[in-house]
Design an enzyme around this catalytic site. Structure first.
Site, short mmCIF file in Angstrom:
data_model
loop_
_atom_site.label_atom_id
_atom_site.label_comp_id
_atom_site.label_asym_id
_atom_site.label_seq_id
_atom_site.Cartn_x
_atom_site.Cartn_y
_atom_site.Cartn_z
N LYS B 148 0.85 -1.18 0.00
CA LYS B 148 0.00 0.00 0.00
C LYS B 148 0.88 1.22 0.00
CE LYS B 148 -4.13 -2.03 0.61
NZ LYS B 148 -5.32 -1.91 -0.19
N LYS B 174 1.49 -9.23 -2.04
CA LYS B 174 0.85 -9.12 -3.34
C LYS B 174 0.71 -7.69 -3.82
CE LYS B 174 -3.78 -9.49 -3.74
NZ LYS B 174 -4.29 -8.11 -3.72
N ASP B 176 -1.64 -4.79 -5.52
CA ASP B 176 -3.07 -4.55 -5.35
C ASP B 176 -3.80 -4.81 -6.67
OD1 ASP B 176 -5.33 -4.09 -3.85
OD2 ASP B 176 -4.46 -2.36 -2.85
N GLU B 177 -5.12 -4.87 -6.60
CA GLU B 177 -5.90 -5.30 -7.76
C GLU B 177 -5.79 -4.34 -8.93
OE1 GLU B 177 -7.27 -4.17 -4.98
OE2 GLU B 177 -8.46 -2.43 -5.61
N HIS B 264 -7.88 -12.52 -7.32
CA HIS B 264 -8.55 -11.39 -6.69
C HIS B 264 -9.92 -11.25 -7.32
CE1 HIS B 264 -9.39 -7.34 -5.23
NE2 HIS B 264 -8.35 -7.45 -4.43
N LYS B 304 -13.54 -4.20 6.15
CA LYS B 304 -14.19 -3.05 5.50
C LYS B 304 -15.19 -3.46 4.42
CE LYS B 304 -10.46 -2.47 2.11
NZ LYS B 304 -9.41 -1.65 1.51
#
Lengths: 426, 426
Positions: B148, B174, B176-177, B264, B304
């Site tokens: 992130k 990983k 991120d998408e 994902h 979330k």
């Protein structure tokens, strides 16, 4: 705290813009909900993370620049995206945000695609003009049919029905969305036999005819089938763009043979039907045009499938025109399509000759009118059904009321007797 | 008239079975609505069409064999499908039917996939056991992080953060998408630098580490990126299965290199979130397992993102077990997975060390626990965040309450102070 909301921001023409309908979860303001959407779909996450300096954050963050009731517009700097990558882009603007607890409902209504992304795609190879040139049909709608029943026929039966449809007056004949390569009707045999009949129909009618075989499959297999079509003299390939997916559609356009692409949208309504949640058909249509389908199903407004007349009209405008002006009800972002050709809109789903008049009132002449049951279900069979459909279109082209025209058109008369005659789409 | 409803029909074990939640449009009975669903999704259309003899119709038509309140079960003869073709199959059972005017809402809740289709697929190459063997971790959950912020870091920053995470105790890191091949962080450079750091982390920790680069793109490009990963010594590839689509996922499994597939699910909630309309995550998970992803995001129930604890538990059972028994509330069709390996369930989305205890209460040890912000957002940075996460998991593995364990674990203590400590998922 709402760093991703900036109502003073004036979007740059380089930005990608999304319009969302937003329904926040209870106890959350619209502003905070929008903030979270812009955050999750660009550079943020749910808690504070260092690692990015202020300059880069300011450059890359999405900005909610307009909130009006439940409608929010978000501008995304183009640097956020790999220009040639539709699935990668959708993972941002239409990805995790749908699943956020902060939102009760979220719908991606529309997207404005900036020049930098447009330029990375070729769009339709043929488009409306290319398709019309193929058939030498300048003005009237093209007439198509789907061989019915959807699945169950042998390859030979399939080819024979296609022939009847062409002979009666259809320009194009397509496989249904779920006919692929079943044991009772193998792809290659069907292709061979149907193209043979196409040739015969062309010779007997002196018209150009099109067969749209469904190549939907695992991508490499799909490319093989497409090459086979090209090899054997086909002009079209058809793909279920939603069930196959965006990566495969990009592949078919980029690496597939020089054939016209007919896009079926089976499963779209799982995303598009709910007016509060999901993704609009308009958005799907825009990405399909960008990648480069030549023909796209957009609905009928008058048949068996969902779709409000105004929505369908909007989608037609969007796929067929160069610049779409901002619509009064604010649901269409102005899009300049630059060099991306227009897509031929296909109206299909529960149509029959009695619905041609209202359909053409709504959508005009620049459409492909497809009927399956509304042709094969004619009391005198497929050939008569195709004749009836062509007669209905001829009537409208000449400005003659369909029932009046039917007085001298036997097949049309029988179709109207069976299914009724719609006068207007309202 | 309801030829596709046959409540006396006993489904054969060869049939493919779908369970739908159905909300008919006004003035339409549940029975008639179900009839139309089975018709449109198999061999019928809206009007009578000859062409198919009775024998073939009887053989190929779908049958609604159970209607209970708003739940209907439909059996499809396997001959209707091309066994190896997921997008083609979905065009039947999850295609046009969502858009029918006859239905106000329709949700595909579950699907039972018969042996003939299972046998046409290889399923996961590694599965849970293969993944556990890779890392030599027999019992505890794997710990993962997403670098992130989602996008915006340079390749070098990305690699450095991955190193910190591995060093602190993460097993897998990983992309991120929505991080693919952006100008500020090109795929190949990121891959090179991050794999270099992986090697360093392995040497310094004496643990095996995994990097999951996001190869999502147009299919041919995706395959190229996957080959690059393999060439350079990677062990994983990650794909956004919903935005890329089923054709591309099949291609990656069938024609991609021998790497573990991390799936994902960005955009899934556009289909799955509405409880009345769309497609359940369970259904998506089943097709993903069939095709053969090794790891799949299933939600958290505590973070979330959307997702009820029971739903997420059900999905975990489904992807991880060999035979899923019929569930009491009737929302899981019994599925015998035969030779198809179990998928490692990934729990991700708003997790932090304080949520590990309730999460593991719900989902057990056989999960990959991923945290992004919940690791990098730690007051002392990524390495401390990873330590805190591993401490939280160690606590649970030893059966010690997380707050008690934190008394002797500085990083965990700080994490709980910042984000709080969940005790139970209820």
């Amino acid at each position: 705290m709402n760093k991703f909301v900036d109502l003073d921001y004036v979007p740059k023409k380089e930005d990608l813009i999304c319009e969302f309908s937003v329904e926040p979860s209870e106890n959350l303001s619209m502003k905070e909900a929008c903030n979270r959407i812009a955050k999750e779909s660009s550079i943020g996450t749910w808690t504070h993370v260092e690692h990015l300096n202020k300059e880069k954050r300011d450059k890359l963050r999405a900005r909610v620049y307009s909130i009006d009731g439940n409608t929010a517009k978000v501008a995304y700097p183009p640097e956020l995206f790999e220009k040639t990558n539709v699935p990668g882009t959708l993972a941002s603007i239409a990805g995790n945000i749908f699943g956020m607890k902060a939102l009760k409902n979220l719908r991606l209504e529309d997207v404005y695609i900036p020049a930098s992304i447009d330029n990375a795609f070729e769009g339709p190879r043929y488009g409306i003009k290319g398709i019309r040139d193929t058939f030498g049909i300048e003005e009237r709608p093209l007439i198509g049919t789907i061989v019915k029943p959807k699945v169950g026929l042998s390859s030979e039966q399939h080819a024979n029905i296609a022939f009847e449809a062409w002979k009666g007056g259809c320009d194009v004949v397509k496989d249904d969305e779920n006919l692929v390569n079943q044991d009772f009707n193998k792809f290659e045999e069907r292709l061979d036999l149907t193209l043979e009949k196409r040739k015969k129909a062309e010779e007997e009618t002196s018209e150009t005819k099109g067969y749209m075989p469904n190549v939907t499959a695992e991508t490499e297999e799909m490319l093989k089938r497409a090459e086979l079509v090209k090899e054997k003299g086909g002009r079209y390939m058809m793909i279920d763009i939603v069930t196959a997916g965006w990566s495969a559609l990009q592949t078919l356009r980029k690496h597939g043979p020089d054939l016209r692409i007919h896009a079926h949208r089976a499963m779209h309504a799982a995303l598009t039907k709910n007016k509060k949640h999901g993704i609009s058909m308009l958005t799907i249509a825009k990405f399909a045009r960008l990648i480069g389908v030549d023909q796209l199903h957009i609905g009928t407004a008058v048949g068996k499938m969902e779709g409000e007349p105004t929505d369908i009209w909007e989608i037609e405008q969007e796929v067929e025109n160069k610049i779409v002006r901002k619509h009064e009800d604010d649901h269409v972002l102005a899009e300049d399509w630059r060099d991306i050709k227009p897509v031929f809109a296909v109206s299909s789903g529960g149509l029959h000759p009695g619905l041609v008049q209202p359909l053409m009132q709504l959508l005009g002449k620049n459409i492909i009118i497809q009927a399956g049951g509304g042709i094969h279900g004619h009391p005198d069979g497929t050939r008569a059904g195709a004749r009836a459909m062509r007669q209905a279109i001829d009537a409208r082209m000449k400005g003659i009321d369909v029932e009046e025209y039917a007085e001298d058109s036997e097949e049309l008369k029988k179709a109207l007797d069976l299914w009724g005659a719609g006068k207007t789409y309202k």
